[in-house]
Design a protein around this motif. Sequence first.
Motif, short mmCIF file in Angstrom:
data_model
loop_
_atom_site.label_atom_id
_atom_site.label_comp_id
_atom_site.label_asym_id
_atom_site.label_seq_id
_atom_site.Cartn_x
_atom_site.Cartn_y
_atom_site.Cartn_z
N MET A 93 -59.69 43.07 5.33
CA MET A 93 -60.08 43.46 6.68
C MET A 93 -61.36 42.74 7.08
O MET A 93 -62.21 42.44 6.24
CB MET A 93 -60.32 44.97 6.76
CG MET A 93 -59.10 45.82 6.63
SD MET A 93 -59.53 47.57 6.86
CE MET A 93 -57.95 48.35 6.50
N GLU A 94 -61.52 42.49 8.37
CA GLU A 94 -62.77 41.94 8.87
C GLU A 94 -63.90 42.94 8.69
O GLU A 94 -63.67 44.16 8.60
CB GLU A 94 -62.63 41.57 10.35
CG GLU A 94 -61.65 40.43 10.60
CD GLU A 94 -61.59 40.06 12.07
OE1 GLU A 94 -62.26 40.74 12.89
OE2 GLU A 94 -60.87 39.11 12.42
N LYS A 95 -65.11 42.42 8.67
CA LYS A 95 -66.29 43.25 8.38
C LYS A 95 -66.38 44.48 9.27
O LYS A 95 -66.51 45.61 8.78
CB LYS A 95 -67.56 42.39 8.53
CG LYS A 95 -68.85 43.13 8.26
CD LYS A 95 -70.07 42.27 8.54
CE LYS A 95 -70.31 42.11 10.03
NZ LYS A 95 -71.65 41.56 10.35
N ASP A 96 -66.30 44.29 10.57
CA ASP A 96 -66.47 45.41 11.50
C ASP A 96 -65.32 46.40 11.41
O ASP A 96 -65.53 47.62 11.52
CB ASP A 96 -66.61 44.90 12.93
CG ASP A 96 -67.92 44.15 13.16
OD1 ASP A 96 -68.86 44.36 12.36
OD2 ASP A 96 -68.01 43.37 14.12
N ALA A 97 -64.10 45.90 11.22
CA ALA A 97 -62.94 46.78 11.10
C ALA A 97 -63.04 47.63 9.84
O ALA A 97 -62.78 48.84 9.86
CB ALA A 97 -61.65 45.96 11.09
N GLN A 98 -63.43 46.99 8.74
CA GLN A 98 -63.58 47.73 7.48
C GLN A 98 -64.66 48.79 7.59
O GLN A 98 -64.48 49.93 7.17
CB GLN A 98 -63.90 46.76 6.35
CG GLN A 98 -64.19 47.46 5.01
CD GLN A 98 -64.33 46.48 3.87
OE1 GLN A 98 -63.60 45.51 3.78
NE2 GLN A 98 -65.28 46.74 2.98
N ARG A 99 -65.79 48.41 8.15
CA ARG A 99 -66.90 49.35 8.29
C ARG A 99 -66.50 50.53 9.16
O ARG A 99 -66.84 51.68 8.87
CB ARG A 99 -68.12 48.64 8.87
CG ARG A 99 -69.39 49.51 8.91
CD ARG A 99 -70.54 48.70 9.51
NE ARG A 99 -71.73 49.50 9.68
CZ ARG A 99 -72.69 49.65 8.77
NH1 ARG A 99 -72.55 49.07 7.60
NH2 ARG A 99 -73.76 50.38 9.01
#
Length: 251
Positions: free
Chosen positions: A161-167
């Motif tokens: 997952m991309e950083k923002d999506a994962q966070r």
Amino acid sequence: MEPLSLYLLVALGAAVAGFVQGLSGFAFGLVAMSIWAWTVEPRLAAVLATFGALTGQLIAAFSQKRSFDKRLLLPFVIGGLVGVPLGVWLLPRLDVAVFKACLGALLVVWCPAMLMARNLPRVSAGGRVADAVVGLTGGVCSGVGGFAGALPTLWCTLRRMEKDAQRAVIQNFNLAMLAVAFALHLGAGNVGVAMLPMLAIVAGCVLVPVLLGARLYVGISDAAFRQIVLGLLTVSGVMLLASSLPSLLQR
């Protein structure tokens, strides 16, 4: 341990864990428990870790604008809601040393392997059912010790997952799980009046570190964020093993 020394240790664990949580979106329980496990009684440490992680997530929720994909988040939450009561039920019946050793060993073996592998394939198998199962394991860990995000974070990393999506997934998942877990601890009578000074110390020591960590997160690239997350999970695994092995070797 004398009360003053105990309070100082609790404050240190809360501050360090708060900064890590603000930076990564998870890991309060893992970091705090790795510091507290040496001297703080396991049930007290579990309640403090759950409360501290919940406080940190609430601070982040009010200080940062959050957006998330409901369809992506929902399976994790559904699985987690099943797992949290199971974790709270298991806490007084669980061999905490064995549990920490198993979780620590998983993190110590798997996370460095992911760090060293430059071109890991993206895991797409299992779909929402697999996400729900991972959410369930996170819910159990939340009920046991307040570390809801470790395994879901590892799974999201495997999903690439991309950083923002994962966070976004991990923060909102953690907030839901921790709120339920702390409510269940209250209902089960695990939170007594004698704990109130400790809870106040944790709340006070979390505030600034969480905000500092969140501020630092903004300038981090996806690659750097992945390295930080896997590095934190590895260190947490080492600390969990270090705190559990002496007890296991004495048996």
